[in-house]
Design a protein around this motif. Structure first.
Motif, PDB file in Angstrom:
ATOM      1  N   ARG A 219       0.811  -1.219   0.000  1.00  0.00           N
ATOM      2  CA  ARG A 219       0.000   0.000   0.000  1.00  0.00           C
ATOM      3  C   ARG A 219       0.842   1.265   0.000  1.00  0.00           C
ATOM      4  N   ARG A 220       1.964   1.285   0.685  1.00  0.00           N
ATOM      5  CA  ARG A 220       2.718   2.516   0.889  1.00  0.00           C
ATOM      6  C   ARG A 220       3.964   2.635   0.014  1.00  0.00           C
ATOM      7  N   ILE A 221       4.375   1.544  -0.626  1.00  0.00           N
ATOM      8  CA  ILE A 221       5.580   1.602  -1.461  1.00  0.00           C
ATOM      9  C   ILE A 221       5.275   1.227  -2.902  1.00  0.00           C
ATOM     10  N   ILE A 222       4.729   0.010  -3.110  1.00  0.00           N
ATOM     11  CA  ILE A 222       4.580  -0.509  -4.472  1.00  0.00           C
ATOM     12  C   ILE A 222       3.493   0.240  -5.233  1.00  0.00           C
ATOM     13  N   ILE A 223       2.298   0.323  -4.643  1.00  0.00           N
ATOM     14  CA  ILE A 223       1.179   0.951  -5.360  1.00  0.00           C
ATOM     15  C   ILE A 223       1.461   2.409  -5.716  1.00  0.00           C
ATOM     16  N   PRO A 224       1.988   3.253  -4.794  1.00  0.00           N
ATOM     17  CA  PRO A 224       2.306   4.634  -5.215  1.00  0.00           C
ATOM     18  C   PRO A 224       3.302   4.705  -6.370  1.00  0.00           C
ATOM     19  N   LEU A 225       4.259   3.775  -6.422  1.00  0.00           N
ATOM     20  CA  LEU A 225       5.264   3.809  -7.487  1.00  0.00           C
ATOM     21  C   LEU A 225       4.709   3.368  -8.832  1.00  0.00           C
TER      22      LEU A 225
END
Length: 306
Positions: A219-225
């Motif tokens: 939720r906080r690393i992969i999806i934003p990227l």
């Protein structure tokens, strides 16, 4: 005597003029091949339908009124065109469902490919692109063999004893949805993979080192990227599924129409070209709204990254 600045400005004006002259043939082709037919469709939408599928050159807004309303045969009052609205709703809802399902299936697929060694990535991408080598109609007929009463799914269900008789899958919204997910899934996987292969997976390892759970890392690393890939894949799936014609026609039969099928009926059996033109422009308007949403989100994403 002309100054250096005046000479430079004159040279720049001549350069711009020559560029426009060189671009004129391409601009004419774009106008004739793209804007010309679109202009004809817009004009037809404000004309009167002919008796044999053509148009009468008499101005009439009835086609646009008929997109949302229908006239009573007896007192000529207007009421909502529930049949057309239901088709619009079916088209939008099935397109959104197709987008969501392809995202759910395509995200882990793209992540799996992006985390493989380079030589295995090429093989996986090759397998993803294989369906594009086959005509859409053939792929849809192949899906028909899977969903029909004596198809693969019903045969497996009866073999396992789950059902005693075939389950009606063909000519339903489920069949249309399954067919569109199968057809448009690669269009979601490829943009997602293009974003995921650029991820620095050391950030993921750092997240685990900081005691983040798998869900928090996602939720906080992969999806934003990979948000640009999610938005791009969603647009690439939503827009063609909204105007899909072959898949609803083959898998949905004549009872589960979508906008594309409705437009074809107006230009064919309905012999109402103005209404078909008005429906086409309406479909284009929905597509334009989706594209504006895409541009707006990508602009915000680029600004955030900048």
């Amino acid at each position: 005597m002309a100054t250096a600045i005046e000479v430079a400005e004159k040279a720049e004006r001549e350069d711009i003029r020559s560029r426009w002259l060189l671009s004129t043939p391409a601009l004419l082709i774009v106008f004739v091949a793209a804007l010309g037919p679109l202009l004809i469709v817009v004009v037809y939408s404000f004309l009167t339908p002919g008796n044999y599928g053509d148009v009468k050159w008499q101005f009439s807004p009835d086609a646009w009124v008929s997109v949302l309303f229908e006239r009573d045969v007896f007192d000529d009052t207007l009421s909502l065109a529930t049949a057309y609205l239901s088709i619009f709703w079916r088209s939008v809802s099935l397109s959104l469902a197709t987008t969501v399902l392809t995202l759910i299936l395509g995200f882990p697929t793209a992540y799996f490919i992006a985390t493989r060694p380079d030589h295995r990535r090429d093989i996986c991408l090759f397998l993803i692109t294989i369906p594009f080598w086959t005509n859409l109609l053939i792929r849809t007929f192949a899906m028909q063999q899977v969903l029909r009463n004596d198809g693969i799914i019903n045969s497996v269900l009866q073999l396992l004893g789950i059902t005693d008789h075939p389950v009606q899958l063909m000519y339903t919204n489920f069949a249309v949805l399954a067919g569109m997910v199968y057809v448009f899934l690669p269009l979601m996987v490829l943009p997602l993979y293009a974003s995921m292969e650029k991820i620095d997976f050391r950030l993921v390892e750092a997240g685990y080192d900081l005691y983040a759970t798998r869900f928090e890392v996602l939720r906080r690393i992969i999806i934003p990227l990979v948000t640009p890939g999610i938005v791009a894949g969603s647009i690439l799936v939503f827009i063609p599924s909204l105007g899909a014609y072959v898949t609803p026609r083959v898998l949905g039969g004549g009872t589960n129409l979508m906008i594309g099928n409705l437009i074809e009926l107006q230009f064919g059996q309905g012999r109402n070209w103005p209404l078909g033109a008005a429906l086409s422009i309406t479909l284009m308007a929905i597509v334009m709204v989706a594209l504006l949403f895409y541009v707006r989100n990508t602009t915000r994403s680029d600004g955030a990254h900048g």
